[in-house]
Design a protein around this motif. Structure first.
Motif, mmCIF file in Angstrom:
data_model
loop_
_atom_site.group_PDB
_atom_site.id
_atom_site.type_symbol
_atom_site.label_atom_id
_atom_site.label_comp_id
_atom_site.label_asym_id
_atom_site.label_seq_id
_atom_site.Cartn_x
_atom_site.Cartn_y
_atom_site.Cartn_z
ATOM 1 N N LYS A 206 0.836 -1.197 0.000
ATOM 2 C CA LYS A 206 0.000 0.000 0.000
ATOM 3 C C LYS A 206 0.871 1.246 0.000
ATOM 4 N N VAL A 207 0.505 2.216 -0.834
ATOM 5 C CA VAL A 207 1.213 3.493 -0.887
ATOM 6 C C VAL A 207 0.198 4.619 -0.720
ATOM 7 N N SER A 208 0.669 5.709 -0.167
ATOM 8 C CA SER A 208 -0.182 6.882 0.031
ATOM 9 C C SER A 208 0.076 7.869 -1.088
ATOM 10 N N LYS A 209 -0.979 8.304 -1.744
ATOM 11 C CA LYS A 209 -0.827 9.235 -2.847
ATOM 12 C C LYS A 209 -0.210 10.540 -2.349
ATOM 13 N N VAL A 210 0.632 11.124 -3.183
ATOM 14 C CA VAL A 210 1.300 12.379 -2.852
ATOM 15 C C VAL A 210 0.500 13.524 -3.462
#
Length: 343
Positions: A119-123
């Protein structure tokens, strides 16, 4: 266990390797197919890919030889970096709507154990595609290659081959921001040369198609070089060996000049320079440096947020175009990262 309902979409469209290329890959070495995915099992997720990456190292995976990464298997879906959205989940770790980074590219839908999807957090202000280059493995490759492998020091003169590509453009910018005395790049067109000295802040650049690489590098680096980041090999590596100052260091990341060769290529003819000058040439792959990811992401992310760091993407639309995007990338058609927007 997650109670998210499974998406009705279960047909994936994917690219398979139909034959192992000899020399340059041909269109019929690839096959585009549809297939039905099985029902999700406990702990699994289904992901709709939004962007997929095509990269030079994939050419080596088309050969049935032992390497640092297993070869593609014939008649099976090809793989590579991708970013997408979870559309169905039977995992407590990932929910529908999560953005994930993973390695099941070359297809529209991916499915597997949740542990295979990060999972990655949008920038804010940046597209999610950045997780496939400047904030992903491409960026990490540049970061550890320059700082860990080549042991860059403030005041070094740095030469980057293939500098307008995804990795090279990041290397040059990191070197500049870390205090390089001079950053030099090679590229394959005047447009890319102008991009290096303009947008990316290289101090000098040259078109390797314009003449002898050794002569052009000598003109661009009259006081020699201390660090070489190699994406090309061949005549570029030979030129760097000639241009090195004493105790120079090279990070050998890629050698795209020989990826499609059908005969063994001659080694650099001046390897004695390594002895005479006390040079260090060190090859690497990024897989052994994931422990550096947090430090890399924090530093490069800060540069991005401040506007000190820039990037380019060459985006091709449609999963059907993935093969052509890959072949075009091998020919140098991309500026920055070559990506396919799945659609």
């Amino acid at each position: 266990m997650s109670t998210n309902a499974e998406s009705p979409a279960s047909t994936t469209r994917e690219w398979q390797l139909a034959a192992r290329p000899v020399g340059w890959p041909k269109n019929d070495d690839f096959r585009f197919v549809e297939r039905e995915l099985p029902d999700l099992q406990p702990g699994e997720v289904r992901v709709r890919n939004t962007y997929i990456s095509v990269d030079p190292y994939m050419r080596g995976r088309m050969n049935d030889v032992k390497s640092y990464i297993p070869p593609f298997q014939l008649d099976e879906a090809m793989t590579g970096g991708a970013v997408g959205e979870v559309v169905a989940s039977r995992s407590d770790d990932l929910a529908v709507g999560d953005t994930v980074l993973h390695f099941d590219g070359w297809r529209t839908l991916a499915q597997g154990p949740a542990k295979n999807y990060r999972k990655v957090s949008k920038v804010p202000g940046l597209p999610e595609s950045v997780f496939l280059h400047v904030l992903g493995m491409t960026g990490l490759t540049a970061y550890v290659g320059l700082l860990d492998i080549a042991e860059f020091k403030e005041g070094d003169t740095v030469f980057v081959s293939g500098a307008a590509g995804a990795v090279g453009s990041v290397v040059g910018q990191i070197a500049r921001l870390k205090g390089a005395k001079r950053v030099i790049g090679s590229a394959g067109s005047q447009e890319k040369v102008d991009l290096l000295t303009g947008k990316y802040g290289f101090d000098a650049a040259f078109n390797y198609k314009d003449g002898d690489v050794r002569e052009q590098l000598a003109q661009a680096a009259p006081e020699g070089i201390d660090v070489y980041f190699d994406n090309v090999g061949g005549d570029h590596l030979e030129a760097a060996l000639k241009a090195f100052n004493n105790d120079g260091r090279a990070a050998l990341c890629g050698m795209i000049s020989v990826y499609n060769a059908t005969e063994p290529q001659p080694a650099p003819r001046n390897l004695f320079e390594t002895i005479k000058k006390g040079l260090t040439l060190r090859g690497f792959t990024v897989g052994g440096y994931y422990h550096r990811f947090d430090a890399f992401a924090a530093e490069v992310g800060e540069w991005l947020s401040k506007g000190d760091f820039v990037y380019d993407e060459t985006v091709v639309d449609g999963i059907e175009q993935t093969r052509d995007a890959f072949l075009d990338m091998l020919r140098g058609a991309n500026v920055g990262k070559m990506l396919v927007r799945v659609g």
